[in-house]
Design an enzyme around this catalytic site. Structure first.
Site, PDB file in Angstrom:
ATOM      1  N   LYS A 138      -5.329  -4.703   0.848  1.00  0.00           N
ATOM      2  CA  LYS A 138      -6.711  -4.829   1.355  1.00  0.00           C
ATOM      3  C   LYS A 138      -7.575  -5.562   0.333  1.00  0.00           C
ATOM      4  CE  LYS A 138      -5.931  -0.334   3.088  1.00  0.00           C
ATOM      5  NZ  LYS A 138      -6.158   0.960   2.453  1.00  0.00           N
ATOM      6  N   GLY A 195      -3.045   5.826   0.655  1.00  0.00           N
ATOM      7  CA  GLY A 195      -1.925   6.185   1.522  1.00  0.00           C
ATOM      8  C   GLY A 195      -0.600   5.626   1.041  1.00  0.00           C
ATOM      9  N   GLY A 245      -9.432   6.908   2.103  1.00  0.00           N
ATOM     10  CA  GLY A 245     -10.725   6.224   2.135  1.00  0.00           C
ATOM     11  C   GLY A 245     -11.725   6.832   1.167  1.00  0.00           C
ATOM     12  N   ARG A 284      -1.118  18.708   4.437  1.00  0.00           N
ATOM     13  CA  ARG A 284      -2.541  19.056   4.472  1.00  0.00           C
ATOM     14  C   ARG A 284      -2.759  20.514   4.862  1.00  0.00           C
ATOM     15  NH1 ARG A 284      -4.829  13.396   6.964  1.00  0.00           N
ATOM     16  NH2 ARG A 284      -5.236  12.442   4.946  1.00  0.00           N
TER      17      ARG A 284
HETATM   18  P1  ADP Z   1      -3.138   2.019  -0.410  1.00  0.00           P
HETATM   19  O1  ADP Z   1      -2.794   2.527   0.963  1.00  0.00           O
HETATM   20  O2  ADP Z   1      -2.382   2.747  -1.481  1.00  0.00           O
HETATM   21  O3  ADP Z   1      -4.632   1.973  -0.659  1.00  0.00           O
HETATM   22  P2  ADP Z   1      -2.945  -0.734   0.519  1.00  0.00           P
HETATM   23  O4  ADP Z   1      -2.948  -0.247   1.918  1.00  0.00           O
HETATM   24  O5  ADP Z   1      -4.125  -1.511   0.063  1.00  0.00           O
HETATM   25  O6  ADP Z   1      -2.639   0.488  -0.508  1.00  0.00           O
HETATM   26  O7  ADP Z   1      -1.705  -1.686   0.258  1.00  0.00           O
HETATM   27  C1  ADP Z   1      -0.372  -1.281   0.462  1.00  0.00           C
HETATM   28  C2  ADP Z   1       0.418  -2.362   1.140  1.00  0.00           C
HETATM   29  O8  ADP Z   1       0.298  -3.581   0.420  1.00  0.00           O
HETATM   30  C3  ADP Z   1       1.894  -2.052   1.181  1.00  0.00           C
HETATM   31  O9  ADP Z   1       2.281  -1.912   2.534  1.00  0.00           O
HETATM   32  C4  ADP Z   1       2.539  -3.267   0.532  1.00  0.00           C
HETATM   33  O10 ADP Z   1       3.692  -3.707   1.221  1.00  0.00           O
HETATM   34  C5  ADP Z   1       1.458  -4.311   0.628  1.00  0.00           C
HETATM   35  N1  ADP Z   1       1.596  -5.355  -0.399  1.00  0.00           N
HETATM   36  C6  ADP Z   1       1.687  -5.196  -1.738  1.00  0.00           C
HETATM   37  N2  ADP Z   1       1.838  -6.373  -2.353  1.00  0.00           N
HETATM   38  C7  ADP Z   1       1.863  -7.310  -1.390  1.00  0.00           C
HETATM   39  C8  ADP Z   1       2.020  -8.745  -1.382  1.00  0.00           C
HETATM   40  N3  ADP Z   1       2.192  -9.422  -2.515  1.00  0.00           N
HETATM   41  N4  ADP Z   1       1.992  -9.388  -0.196  1.00  0.00           N
HETATM   42  C9  ADP Z   1       1.826  -8.684   0.956  1.00  0.00           C
HETATM   43  N5  ADP Z   1       1.666  -7.351   1.022  1.00  0.00           N
HETATM   44  C10 ADP Z   1       1.693  -6.668  -0.133  1.00  0.00           C
HETATM   45 MG    MG Z   2      -2.661   1.598   2.841  1.00  0.00          MG
END
Ligand code: ADP
Ligand code: MG
Length: 401
Positions: free
Chosen positions: A202, A355, A378, A41
């Site tokens: 999420k 992230g 976010g 950053r």
């Molecule tokens: P980002 O940070 O890119 O927005 P998220 O925080 O929503 O993404 O999701 C990322 C997390 O989701 C990762 O840590 C991954 O391990 C988890 N994840 C992906 N698929 C599954 C699953 N089937 N069951 C549980 N966790 C999962």
């Molecule tokens: Mg995340």
């Protein structure tokens, strides 16, 4: 989006001798001793600062760092390590750090051609609530306000919104401009077909995104906990997997919205299951209809990956948020790797953010093959939700005169 940009002002010769206030996002991760563990950053904020300095402006740069209590200074909340690192990156005469100014709201001493850093803006009382008196004082510090902090563009705070209302001129820095351009290219006037991949953990917050995207996209690929919820909606069993059964109606509504436009939300045909959530758990590939009650679905299966990769390769525009499996565990990382490689190989313009999505991009080394990597977690998600970010809204309003 019609906003004023820093490079336009510079081209018009409007920066020389002017006081420029840059709101950057220098919220870097630190270890327990306060050392910066990752300085992306700070590096990303360099172009705006260098441009303003080269144009002969007196430059003030600030950022938030962590979540301090307003009005209560603690050494751990200080931008001092950031000022030091920024100085090293800028080089002479700042090799020993950019001067750090605390208690700056009522006045800052800085000369044309110089840069100073203003201590953590979240220490100022009224920053979070966008207090008007604070915003007016900060606006009075400068002739030109520059927002270059996409990571906080979804928050209407003193340094992201209020100051932009009252500063004589308010514009976007190069980083914010690049985000705005990439987002418009992907969502406002995309080359079709527009394919979105929404995955990760999420589920509930991302269903809002799916709702918004289902009105725009030609293809909607789900993965992770979201895919599990869609499998449930399709009448499949997901065992003990991460899913949100109370959101089945929402998932069905997304499927119906897409169907109404002649598109589908592909439900996985095969999945990778485990009996426990662990890196060393045994990974079993199963047909989507064969999931047991004690199974955890931790990735999409190879057949599903191949089908989705085809769809991704023929897209005109790709929007990606969220790993489609628990990619942190080697045995459950193949789905996310396949998706990442398909995006990298696709001729489509791609934009990715989030992230963990950025972590996956780094893990597979496809940074150069993604059209644009968003710096905001976010904020990026809120854009996908179809919201107009406060920072964009005020800059657009100010550009109208
Ligand atoms: P980002 O940070 O890119 O927005 P998220 O925080 O929503 O993404 O999701 C990322 C997390 O989701 C990762 O840590 C991954 O391990 C988890 N994840 C992906 N698929 C599954 C699953 N089937 N069951 C549980 N966790 C999962
Ligand atoms: Mg995340």
């Amino acid at each position: 989006m019609n906003i004023l940009r820093l490079d336009q002002l510079i081209a018009q010769g409007k920066l020389a001798g002017q006081r420029v206030f840059i709101r950057a996002d220098l919220n870097v991760p630190q270890d327990d001793a306060g050392r910066i563990t990752e300085d992306t950053r700070i590096r990303a904020s360099l172009p705006a600062i260098r441009m303003a300095l080269a144009a002969g402006a007196a430059v003030m740069v600030t950022s938030h760092l962590g979540r301090p209590t307003e009005g209560q200074f603690k050494a751990a909340d200080s931008l001092a390590p950031v000022a030091l690192r920024l100085g090293e990156l800028l080089g002479h005469p700042y090799e020993n750090g950019v001067p750090l100014v605390s208690g700056w709201v009522d006045g800052v001493n800085v000369q044309p051609g110089q840069v100073v850093m203003l201590e953590n803006c979240r220490l100022n009382q009224g920053e979070k609530k966008n207090d008007e008196a604070l915003a007016r004082k900060m606006a009075a510090l400068c002739d030109i306000y520059v927002n270059d902090a996409f990571g906080t563009a979804h928050r209407a705070e003193g340094t992201t919104y209020g100051i932009a209302q009252f500063a004589p001129i308010a514009c976007a820095g190069p980083l914010l401009s690049a985000e705005i351009d990439a987002i418009s290219q992907a969502l406002s006037a995309p080359k079709r077909p527009l394919v979105a991949i929404v995955a990760g953990s999420k589920v509930s917050s991302k269903l809002t995104i799916l709702n918004a995207l289902s009105a725009k996209v030609d293809g909607l690929i789900v993965g992770g906990g979201i895919a599990n919820t869609f499998m449930l909606a399709a009448g499949l069993k997901v065992g003990k997997s991460l899913a949100e059964p109370d959101l089945l109606d929402a998932a069905r509504a997304v499927i119906a919205a897409m169907a109404g436009r002649g598109a589908a939300v592909p439900i996985p045909v095969d999945v990778v299951c485990a009996k426990r959530f662990a890196a060393d758990a045994e990974a079993t590939v199963k047909a989507a209809s064969d999931v047991d009650d004690d199974d955890l679905i931790l990735d999409i299966g190879p057949q599903t990956s191949a089908l989705l990769a085809e769809q991704i390769k023929s897209a005109g525009t790709i929007v990606w948020n969220g790993p489609v499996g628990v990619f942190e565990f080697e045995a459950f990382s193949h789905g996310t790797e396949a998706i990442a490689r398909a995006i990298a190989a696709s001729p489509a313009f791609s934009i990715a953010g989030g992230g963990d999505t950025l972590a996956a991009i780094a893990k597979y080394g496809i940074e150069r093959d993604v059209g644009y990597i968003s710096t905001g977690g976010g904020a990026f998600l809120e854009v996908l939700e179809g919201k107009t970010l406060p920072a964009f809204e005020i800059l657009a309003r100010r550009a109208q005169g």
